[in-house]
Design a protein around this motif. Structure first.
Motif, PDB file in Angstrom:
ATOM      1  N   LEU A 297      17.273  35.251  20.065  1.00  0.00           N
ATOM      2  CA  LEU A 297      17.885  36.375  19.375  1.00  0.00           C
ATOM      3  C   LEU A 297      17.823  36.090  17.880  1.00  0.00           C
ATOM      4  O   LEU A 297      18.381  35.090  17.411  1.00  0.00           O
ATOM      5  N   ALA A 298      17.132  36.944  17.156  1.00  0.00           N
ATOM      6  CA  ALA A 298      17.063  36.822  15.697  1.00  0.00           C
ATOM      7  C   ALA A 298      17.902  37.925  15.069  1.00  0.00           C
ATOM      8  O   ALA A 298      18.025  39.025  15.626  1.00  0.00           O
ATOM      9  N   GLN A 325      19.684  43.185  15.147  1.00  0.00           N
ATOM     10  CA  GLN A 325      19.461  42.063  16.063  1.00  0.00           C
ATOM     11  C   GLN A 325      18.289  42.385  16.970  1.00  0.00           C
ATOM     12  O   GLN A 325      18.108  43.524  17.400  1.00  0.00           O
ATOM     13  N   THR A 326      17.490  41.382  17.287  1.00  0.00           N
ATOM     14  CA  THR A 326      16.343  41.606  18.155  1.00  0.00           C
ATOM     15  C   THR A 326      16.797  41.901  19.580  1.00  0.00           C
ATOM     16  O   THR A 326      17.931  41.646  19.976  1.00  0.00           O
ATOM     17  N   ARG A 327      15.880  42.423  20.362  1.00  0.00           N
ATOM     18  CA  ARG A 327      16.125  42.927  21.709  1.00  0.00           C
ATOM     19  C   ARG A 327      16.487  41.813  22.690  1.00  0.00           C
ATOM     20  O   ARG A 327      16.139  40.646  22.487  1.00  0.00           O
ATOM     21  N   TYR A 328      17.161  42.199  23.784  1.00  0.00           N
ATOM     22  CA  TYR A 328      17.533  41.243  24.820  1.00  0.00           C
ATOM     23  C   TYR A 328      16.400  40.987  25.812  1.00  0.00           C
ATOM     24  O   TYR A 328      16.279  39.898  26.364  1.00  0.00           O
ATOM     25  N   ASN A 329      15.585  42.000  26.070  1.00  0.00           N
ATOM     26  CA  ASN A 329      14.475  41.834  27.015  1.00  0.00           C
ATOM     27  C   ASN A 329      13.142  41.846  26.285  1.00  0.00           C
ATOM     28  O   ASN A 329      13.016  42.429  25.200  1.00  0.00           O
ATOM     29  N   LYS A 330      12.138  41.240  26.906  1.00  0.00           N
ATOM     30  CA  LYS A 330      10.803  41.201  26.306  1.00  0.00           C
ATOM     31  C   LYS A 330      10.209  42.604  26.230  1.00  0.00           C
ATOM     32  O   LYS A 330      10.205  43.349  27.210  1.00  0.00           O
ATOM     33  N   LEU A 331       9.677  42.928  25.068  1.00  0.00           N
ATOM     34  CA  LEU A 331       9.243  44.291  24.787  1.00  0.00           C
ATOM     35  C   LEU A 331       8.133  44.756  25.715  1.00  0.00           C
ATOM     36  O   LEU A 331       8.060  45.946  26.060  1.00  0.00           O
ATOM     37  N   LYS A 332       7.249  43.855  26.145  1.00  0.00           N
ATOM     38  CA  LYS A 332       6.082  44.276  26.924  1.00  0.00           C
ATOM     39  C   LYS A 332       6.472  44.989  28.207  1.00  0.00           C
ATOM     40  O   LYS A 332       5.728  45.859  28.699  1.00  0.00           O
ATOM     41  N   GLU A 333       7.642  44.655  28.784  1.00  0.00           N
ATOM     42  CA  GLU A 333       8.047  45.301  30.031  1.00  0.00           C
ATOM     43  C   GLU A 333       8.313  46.788  29.859  1.00  0.00           C
ATOM     44  O   GLU A 333       8.195  47.561  30.821  1.00  0.00           O
ATOM     45  N   ALA A 334       8.653  47.208  28.652  1.00  0.00           N
ATOM     46  CA  ALA A 334       8.911  48.631  28.404  1.00  0.00           C
ATOM     47  C   ALA A 334       7.639  49.460  28.560  1.00  0.00           C
ATOM     48  O   ALA A 334       7.714  50.689  28.699  1.00  0.00           O
ATOM     49  N   ASP A 359      15.146  47.494  22.958  1.00  0.00           N
ATOM     50  CA  ASP A 359      15.184  47.951  21.564  1.00  0.00           C
ATOM     51  C   ASP A 359      15.941  46.950  20.704  1.00  0.00           C
ATOM     52  O   ASP A 359      16.864  46.265  21.180  1.00  0.00           O
ATOM     53  N   ASN A 360      15.562  46.875  19.426  1.00  0.00           N
ATOM     54  CA  ASN A 360      16.402  46.152  18.483  1.00  0.00           C
ATOM     55  C   ASN A 360      17.722  46.898  18.325  1.00  0.00           C
ATOM     56  O   ASN A 360      17.776  48.131  18.371  1.00  0.00           O
ATOM     57  N   TYR A 380      37.992  46.469   9.694  1.00  0.00           N
ATOM     58  CA  TYR A 380      36.623  46.975   9.666  1.00  0.00           C
ATOM     59  C   TYR A 380      36.404  48.024  10.752  1.00  0.00           C
ATOM     60  O   TYR A 380      37.098  48.066  11.773  1.00  0.00           O
ATOM     61  N   PHE A 381      35.425  48.868  10.473  1.00  0.00           N
ATOM     62  CA  PHE A 381      34.986  49.904  11.410  1.00  0.00           C
ATOM     63  C   PHE A 381      33.479  49.768  11.540  1.00  0.00           C
ATOM     64  O   PHE A 381      32.768  49.727  10.530  1.00  0.00           O
ATOM     65  N   ARG A 382      32.986  49.688  12.747  1.00  0.00           N
ATOM     66  CA  ARG A 382      31.548  49.479  13.001  1.00  0.00           C
ATOM     67  C   ARG A 382      31.009  50.617  13.855  1.00  0.00           C
ATOM     68  O   ARG A 382      31.625  51.013  14.843  1.00  0.00           O
ATOM     69  N   GLU A 383      29.832  51.137  13.454  1.00  0.00           N
ATOM     70  CA  GLU A 383      29.223  52.269  14.148  1.00  0.00           C
ATOM     71  C   GLU A 383      27.778  51.949  14.509  1.00  0.00           C
ATOM     72  O   GLU A 383      27.025  51.407  13.705  1.00  0.00           O
ATOM     73  N   ASP A 384      27.409  52.298  15.735  1.00  0.00           N
ATOM     74  CA  ASP A 384      26.046  52.148  16.225  1.00  0.00           C
ATOM     75  C   ASP A 384      25.333  53.485  16.041  1.00  0.00           C
ATOM     76  O   ASP A 384      25.432  54.373  16.886  1.00  0.00           O
TER      77      ASP A 384
END
Length: 403
Positions: A297-298, A325-334, A359-360, A380-384
């Protein structure tokens, strides 16, 4: 009961803030940023790195208590990931919702199978001790724990299902855009079956201690330019995860840079950037649930903060933080996965339980801090904004007491 205790702690400390009289405070140490790591349903079971935007090691030992609340919602969805390279190639030629791969059995159509449903408000309780070693080194020791809740009023004012769906219905998003009302508000459904058949399941009012983190920070004097107000620090990180779902060790490293601008009235602007990399599950102590097959995870993070000092040399600061943050699963599977869910019953987003794992993840956070010499409080307030539900909305408060 714990909510009442938390309220009393906050109320008492706010009273101390108003009552305490002190005519001087040392200049603040970089950017005021407590732990604002997202309450992701996979992330809470492993360590993650919180970037450090301080300009120097603390002179005194300090203790922090962080409380956060985050709303997560992913309708039930199944995922099939074909193992045959030929099938993978065939499916990659189609957009994901047109893929026609049908799983029959492992002999004729071998595939990994997973399913997930996440619907809960997660509460985090994090205790952190900062220990100075010398002028250039310090150690952070933290304990993280979580409570799974339905998120009812009045203890989840901003992160409850009602608040989020009121916003969707009256301001932006439309009526029930992602199916919360269809599945029912204020529910706890938290279950994940990984590709190996392991099951992670939590229920309402489940409380658990997730792990212990050791973070060492080094502030190299040869890289610090006080004339230009430019500062750097480097971190090494060790996470010990202790839940039955992920008993393991993570390691990581981080690097951060901070620039300070002093205004004519002695108020300040700080700008910080940082990056980190974490190797998850470098050691597993037992069979673990597959919380993403991407072992690394980067993170990239930046923040700008304005600080205004009072006549008594206390201060108020306002910050805007962006993190990816980088994705949890390997992108190629998508390229070849097949997702199955109730796409006819809800308006959109039924696939997010798995699609967002490829996804990132990105977040915007807005922070306010008030500080006196021995006491500091941050809200703090955080929004996705990418609607990855990682989580959708997160709020938090941090109380820091210095020796």
């Amino acid at each position: 009961m714990w909510q009442r205790i938390l309220f009393l702690i906050i109320a008492c400390n706010l009273f101390v803030v108003k009552a305490q009289q002190n005519d001087s405070i040392s200049l603040k140490n970089g950017i005021d940023k407590p732990s604002i790591i997202s309450l992701h349903h996979f992330g809470i079971f492993s360590s993650r790195i919180n970037q450090n935007f301080k300009t120097s090691a603390n002179l005194n030992t300090s203790f922090s208590f962080n409380y956060a609340s985050g709303n997560l919602f992913h309708p039930f969805v199944e995922a099939y990931i074909p193992k045959d390279p030929l099938v993978q190639e065939q499916q990659s030629q189609l957009i994901w919702y047109h893929r026609n791969f049908h799983f029959v059995d492992q002999e004729t159509t071998p595939a990994d199978y997973m399913n997930i449903i996440i619907d809960a408000v997660i509460k985090e309780f994090k205790f952190q001790l900062n220990i100075p070693i010398n002028k250039q080194n310090e150690l952070d020791v933290s304990l993280r724990s979580y409570l799974i809740t339905k998120g009812k009023y009045p203890f989840s004012i901003f992160t409850s299902d009602e608040s989020i769906e009121w916003f969707h219905s009256n301001i932006a998003g439309g009526e029930d855009p992602y199916g919360r009302r269809y599945y029912g508000l204020n529910q706890v459904n938290f279950k994940y079956t990984d590709r190996n058949g392991n099951i992670l399941e939590l229920h309402n009012n489940d409380f658990f201690i997730s792990g212990i983190e050791l973070n060492h920070f080094y502030y190299p004097s040869f890289l610090i330019n006080k004339r230009k107000n430019l500062f750097f620090n480097f971190g090494t990180h060790l996470g010990i995860n202790i839940t039955k779902y992920n008993p393991s060790i993570d390691i990581g490293a981080s690097a951060n840079a901070i620039k300070k601008f002093v205004l004519k009235n002695n108020n300040e602007f700080h700008f910080g950037v940082g990056t980190s990399a974490l190797r998850k599950n470098i050691i597993n102590f037992n069979n673990v649930v597959d919380l993403g097959n991407n072992p690394y995870l980067a993170t990239f993070e930046s923040e700008i903060e304005f600080t205004k000092y009072t006549k008594k040399k206390n201060y108020n600061s306002f910050g805007i933080n962006y993190q990816v943050q980088t994705r949890y699963n390997k992108l190629k599977e998508a390229d070849y996965y097949r997702l199955i869910g109730k796409w006819k019953e809800i308006n959109g987003g039924w696939q997010h339980g798995f699609s967002t794992l490829y996804d990132n993840l990105s977040y915007w956070s807005f922070l306010y801090t008030y500080a006196q010499p021995k006491f500091k409080i941050t809200l703090y307030f955080r929004e996705d904004l990418e609607v990855n539900n990682s989580p959708d909305v997160q709020t938090g408060i941090s109380l820091t007491i210095s020796k």
